[in-house]
Design a protein around this motif. Structure first.
Motif, mmCIF file in Angstrom:
data_model
loop_
_atom_site.group_PDB
_atom_site.id
_atom_site.type_symbol
_atom_site.label_atom_id
_atom_site.label_comp_id
_atom_site.label_asym_id
_atom_site.label_seq_id
_atom_site.Cartn_x
_atom_site.Cartn_y
_atom_site.Cartn_z
ATOM 1 N N PRO A 121 0.826 -1.216 0.000
ATOM 2 C CA PRO A 121 0.000 0.000 0.000
ATOM 3 C C PRO A 121 0.858 1.263 0.000
ATOM 4 C CG PRO A 121 -0.770 -1.566 1.662
ATOM 5 C CD PRO A 121 0.547 -2.072 1.170
ATOM 6 N N LEU A 122 0.468 2.209 -0.834
ATOM 7 C CA LEU A 122 1.109 3.515 -0.809
ATOM 8 C C LEU A 122 0.519 4.344 0.326
ATOM 9 C CD1 LEU A 122 1.153 4.225 -4.650
ATOM 10 C CD2 LEU A 122 2.941 3.180 -3.230
ATOM 11 N N ALA A 123 1.080 5.513 0.568
ATOM 12 C CA ALA A 123 0.687 6.310 1.733
ATOM 13 C C ALA A 123 -0.802 6.630 1.744
ATOM 14 C CB ALA A 123 1.514 7.591 1.768
ATOM 15 N N HIS A 124 -1.404 6.842 0.579
ATOM 16 C CA HIS A 124 -2.810 7.251 0.530
ATOM 17 C C HIS A 124 -3.763 6.066 0.407
ATOM 18 C CE1 HIS A 124 -1.746 6.621 -3.690
ATOM 19 N NE2 HIS A 124 -3.036 6.475 -3.932
ATOM 20 N N GLN A 125 -3.247 4.844 0.373
ATOM 21 C CA GLN A 125 -4.094 3.679 0.144
ATOM 22 C C GLN A 125 -4.422 2.960 1.455
ATOM 23 O OE1 GLN A 125 -1.590 1.637 -2.726
ATOM 24 N NE2 GLN A 125 -2.858 2.342 -4.440
ATOM 25 N N ALA A 149 -7.630 1.617 -3.712
ATOM 26 C CA ALA A 149 -6.840 1.234 -2.547
ATOM 27 C C ALA A 149 -5.728 0.259 -2.928
ATOM 28 C CB ALA A 149 -7.744 0.603 -1.491
ATOM 29 N N PHE A 150 -5.771 -0.236 -4.148
ATOM 30 C CA PHE A 150 -4.784 -1.223 -4.594
ATOM 31 C C PHE A 150 -3.978 -0.750 -5.813
ATOM 32 C CE2 PHE A 150 -8.134 -3.512 -2.431
ATOM 33 C CZ PHE A 150 -7.453 -4.444 -1.654
ATOM 34 N N ALA A 183 -9.135 3.619 -12.530
ATOM 35 C CA ALA A 183 -10.260 4.288 -13.187
ATOM 36 C C ALA A 183 -10.174 4.265 -14.702
ATOM 37 C CB ALA A 183 -10.352 5.735 -12.705
ATOM 38 N N SER A 184 -9.067 3.802 -15.249
ATOM 39 C CA SER A 184 -8.910 3.766 -16.709
ATOM 40 C C SER A 184 -8.565 2.348 -17.159
ATOM 41 C CB SER A 184 -7.805 4.733 -17.152
ATOM 42 O OG SER A 184 -8.043 6.033 -16.671
ATOM 43 N N PRO A 185 -9.502 1.422 -17.018
ATOM 44 C CA PRO A 185 -9.172 0.011 -17.221
ATOM 45 C C PRO A 185 -8.975 -0.426 -18.666
ATOM 46 C CG PRO A 185 -11.488 0.255 -16.696
ATOM 47 C CD PRO A 185 -10.887 1.608 -16.553
ATOM 48 N N ARG A 186 -8.726 0.504 -19.565
ATOM 49 C CA ARG A 186 -8.340 0.119 -20.924
ATOM 50 C C ARG A 186 -6.901 0.515 -21.235
ATOM 51 N NH1 ARG A 186 -12.196 1.431 -25.806
ATOM 52 N NH2 ARG A 186 -10.383 0.522 -26.810
ATOM 53 N N ASP A 238 2.669 -0.841 -9.122
ATOM 54 C CA ASP A 238 1.930 -1.920 -9.786
ATOM 55 C C ASP A 238 2.875 -2.715 -10.694
ATOM 56 O OD1 ASP A 238 -0.363 -1.007 -8.592
ATOM 57 O OD2 ASP A 238 -1.198 -0.094 -10.407
ATOM 58 N N THR A 239 2.743 -4.033 -10.680
ATOM 59 C CA THR A 239 3.494 -4.904 -11.580
ATOM 60 C C THR A 239 2.481 -5.681 -12.415
ATOM 61 O OG1 THR A 239 5.210 -5.189 -9.911
ATOM 62 C CG2 THR A 239 5.200 -6.747 -11.736
ATOM 63 N N LEU A 240 2.683 -5.744 -13.728
ATOM 64 C CA LEU A 240 1.657 -6.380 -14.549
ATOM 65 C C LEU A 240 2.218 -7.355 -15.565
ATOM 66 C CD1 LEU A 240 1.475 -4.987 -17.640
ATOM 67 C CD2 LEU A 240 0.672 -3.043 -16.288
ATOM 68 N N ILE A 241 1.339 -8.223 -15.997
ATOM 69 C CA ILE A 241 1.598 -9.142 -17.098
ATOM 70 C C ILE A 241 0.411 -9.028 -18.050
ATOM 71 C CG2 ILE A 241 0.465 -11.135 -16.018
ATOM 72 C CD1 ILE A 241 2.537 -12.940 -17.203
ATOM 73 N N TYR A 242 0.668 -9.158 -19.353
ATOM 74 C CA TYR A 242 -0.445 -9.113 -20.292
ATOM 75 C C TYR A 242 -0.245 -10.132 -21.392
ATOM 76 C CZ TYR A 242 2.616 -6.203 -23.273
ATOM 77 O OH TYR A 242 3.655 -5.730 -24.029
#
Length: 370
Positions: A188-192, A203-204, A225-228, A241-245
């Protein structure tokens, strides 16, 4: 920096990882989700290739089950409904997303419940093109003008605008055709605040401001908020955030192999029923009779005299629909022990060969890429 390749399946963004657990979890999650999409049975109406809705917090909890919205057909266009936690328990029994397979359930199909290196569940965003949205209990497909998820449909103009976009931290465009994205949310970051009951995506998931780059890789990109649009970037004070696509090309490659496996089974079954003639002769027209005078055409769905057609067809494919898998197949009978299958929109040729006393054929490909 840690770089991990995910076999032939996906692309993991290079990141400064505290442990390798997160990388392994993202890798396993992508494989499990692909398996879930491709292992639907041939006696079900739901075709292979469809992916579940995420597990969202709108119902007051994260229960690991896909949250299927009640307004199918219109919900599919709502970006917010396509972002949430990975539904590791699959789809719940008795929801509209089961369509004509109502009551069968797919709870145990994902077979994955690992956590990332921080102990958090993975987050998941999915393209509209692949969403398991039944539209009035009939599997009409998510791509306008196409019933089935064929290569032609997934590469159509209607599909091209609905894939997910991946950018890097410099504003460079990495991909415009991601089929789905899995995200490890990091600490979590400070604001989460993640201590409340079913906290929301904010929050994530994090936000990163990009320099003026290639559109749409510019400005503030908010994963919550921008899930595309998603950013593959090194860890920063306000972004971890770490991602795989998985790209659409990778998805299509896997999907075609899965579909060909079903058609191969029907062709093999016909050959086993009629061992003297082996592989059936083609039909000259879509949905037509077996024609012993030709060697190339459509798969034969009906007999004509002693020329025997197929004994069955996967329930998930409507062979009478001009956008079906059946309509996209080209069949060539080389001999009673060899046949070739190809798919519109795919340059590959699948070669089936029968051997004496073998119940199933061997299958090879000319290019190994659709």
């Amino acid at each position: 920096m840690l770089t991990l390749a995910v076999g032939s399946l996906g692309r993991l963004v290079p990141r400064d990882q505290s442990t390798e657990v997160t990388a392994a979890t993202l890798n396993a999650g992508a494989r499990a989700l692909m398996a879930w999409a491709l292992t639907r049975r041939d006696d079900r109406h739901a075709p292979p290739g469809m992916l579940p809705y995420p597990d969202r917090h709108a119902d007051g909890n994260y229960d690991s089950l896909a949250d299927c919205p009640p307004n199918l057909g219109t919900a599919i266009t709502n970006h917010a409904l396509r972002l949430g936690r990975l539904p590791v328990a699959g789809e719940p029994i008795g929801t509209p997303c089961e369509g004509e397979d109502f009551g069968t359930g797919r709870r145990a199909m994902l077979e994955f419940d690992a956590r990332d290196g921080n102990g958090d569940a993975l987050w998941y965003a999915v393209s509209q093109n692949l969403l398991d949205d039944t539209r009035s209990r009939q599997y009409q497909g998510a791509i306008h003008g196409h019933r089935a998820l064929t290569p032609a449909a997934l590469r159509s103009p209607a599909a091209s605008q609905q894939w997910l976009t991946i950018c890097d931290a410099a504003g460079n465009l990495l991909s415009t055709d991601a089929a789905f994205v899995l995200i490890s949310p990091g600490v979590p970051l400070a604001h989460q605040n993640r201590t409340t009951t079913a906290p929301g995506p904010g929050a994530f998931l994090d936000t990163l401001s990009l320099p003026a780059g290639t559109s749409p890789c510019r400005g503030s990109i908010n994963h919550a908020a921008s899930p595309r649009i998603f950013v593959a970037a090194p860890r920063q004070d306000r972004f971890n955030d770490t991602l795989i696509y998985i790209s659409s090309q990778q998805f299509i490659d896997q999907l075609v192999v899965r579909a060909i496996g079903s058609f191969r089974s029907e062709i093999d079954r016909a050959a086993a029923i009629h061992p003297a003639t082996g592989y059936p002769h083609p039909a000259a027209i879509h949905g037509g009779n077996c024609d012993p005078t030709i060697d190339a055409g459509f798969l034969p769905l009906r007999d004509q005299g002693s020329c025997a057609g197929l004994a069955g067809w996967p329930r998930w494919d409507a062979h009478d629909d001009p956008t079906s898998w059946y309509a996209s197949l080209h069949y060539r009978r080389v001999s009673h022990t060899e046949a070739h299958l190809s798919v519109v929109g795919c340059n590959d040729v699948f070669v089936l060969r029968r051997h004496a006393h073998a119940r199933i054929s061997t299958l090879s490909r000319t290019t190994k890429r659709c």
